[in-house]
Design a protein around this motif. Sequence first.
Motif, short mmCIF file in Angstrom:
data_model
loop_
_atom_site.label_atom_id
_atom_site.label_comp_id
_atom_site.label_asym_id
_atom_site.label_seq_id
_atom_site.Cartn_x
_atom_site.Cartn_y
_atom_site.Cartn_z
N PRO A 1 5.81 5.83 -4.12
CA PRO A 1 6.80 4.99 -4.80
C PRO A 1 8.24 5.50 -4.67
O PRO A 1 9.19 4.73 -4.82
N GLU A 2 8.40 6.78 -4.37
CA GLU A 2 9.75 7.36 -4.27
C GLU A 2 10.44 7.00 -2.95
O GLU A 2 11.65 7.14 -2.82
N PHE B 1 -3.23 7.45 4.79
CA PHE B 1 -3.62 6.22 5.48
C PHE B 1 -4.13 6.54 6.89
O PHE B 1 -3.46 6.25 7.88
N PRO B 2 -5.33 7.10 6.99
CA PRO B 2 -5.83 7.49 8.31
C PRO B 2 -6.01 6.30 9.26
O PRO B 2 -5.86 6.46 10.47
N ARG C 1 8.64 -5.56 11.36
CA ARG C 1 8.51 -4.10 11.25
C ARG C 1 8.52 -3.68 9.79
O ARG C 1 9.23 -4.27 8.97
N LEU C 2 7.78 -2.61 9.51
CA LEU C 2 7.83 -1.96 8.21
C LEU C 2 8.30 -0.54 8.45
O LEU C 2 7.65 0.22 9.18
N ARG C 3 9.44 -0.21 7.87
CA ARG C 3 10.00 1.14 7.99
C ARG C 3 10.16 1.73 6.60
O ARG C 3 10.54 1.03 5.67
N VAL C 4 9.90 3.04 6.51
CA VAL C 4 9.86 3.71 5.22
C VAL C 4 10.76 4.94 5.23
O VAL C 4 10.81 5.68 6.21
N GLN D 1 0.83 -1.21 0.00
CA GLN D 1 0.00 0.00 0.00
C GLN D 1 0.87 1.27 0.00
O GLN D 1 0.60 2.22 -0.73
N VAL D 2 1.90 1.26 0.82
CA VAL D 2 2.79 2.42 0.93
C VAL D 2 3.55 2.62 -0.38
O VAL D 2 3.70 3.76 -0.86
#
Length: 165
Positions: free
Chosen positions: A109-110, A146-147, A123-126, A103-104
Motif C-alpha cells: 500500500p505504500e 507474486f511469483p 501498463r501498470l507501473r509501481v 493486488q499490488v
Amino acid sequence: MTKSLSFFLAFFLCSVYSFSQSGEKTIIEELNSSKSGQGRVIVMQDEVVDGLLAIRQQTDTTQKPGVIDSNAEFTKVKGFKIQVYSGNNQQRSKREAESKQAQVREAFPELESVVSFHSPFWRLRVGNFLSKEDAESVLREMKKSFPTMGREMYVVSDVVKKPVN
C-alpha cells in the motif's frame, strides 16, 4: 557637406535617444516593434496575461531544478519504476492491469501504482524510485509476493515524483 553633417548628427541623436531609454522591453513589446528589413508582427494580448507575466518575472529563481510549483508536495525527476504489467489486447488488457493494480495495492500500500495507456499498450507501473538499486530491491520483494507475475516484472526508467524538502 552641411546636409550630410546634419543628417549624420540627426541620426546620431536618434540613436543615442533610443539607447538611453530606461527599462527593458517585454517580449510582446519587442515583437510588436517594427524593424527595418523585417516583417511586421502584431501580438494582441489580454491585460490579464500581462499581469501574470509580471508575477512570473517576480518569482524566486533560486528554487531547485525541476520544481513545478513552490507550493507543490512533489517535484518530477528522472528515476525508476517497476513495470508490473504490459498488454496490448484492447479487450482484456485494461481489466487485467486494473486487477493486478488492486493486488499490488493490497500487498504494497505504500507504493504508488499507475495504470496508463500508451497506444497500443496498457501498463501498470509501481513506485517512485530515485535509484535503480532501490527499485531492484523492491522488485525482488514483489517477485516473492507474486511469483506468477514475476517473469513480466522489471525495472524501467521513468519520470517519478520526488518529495520536496
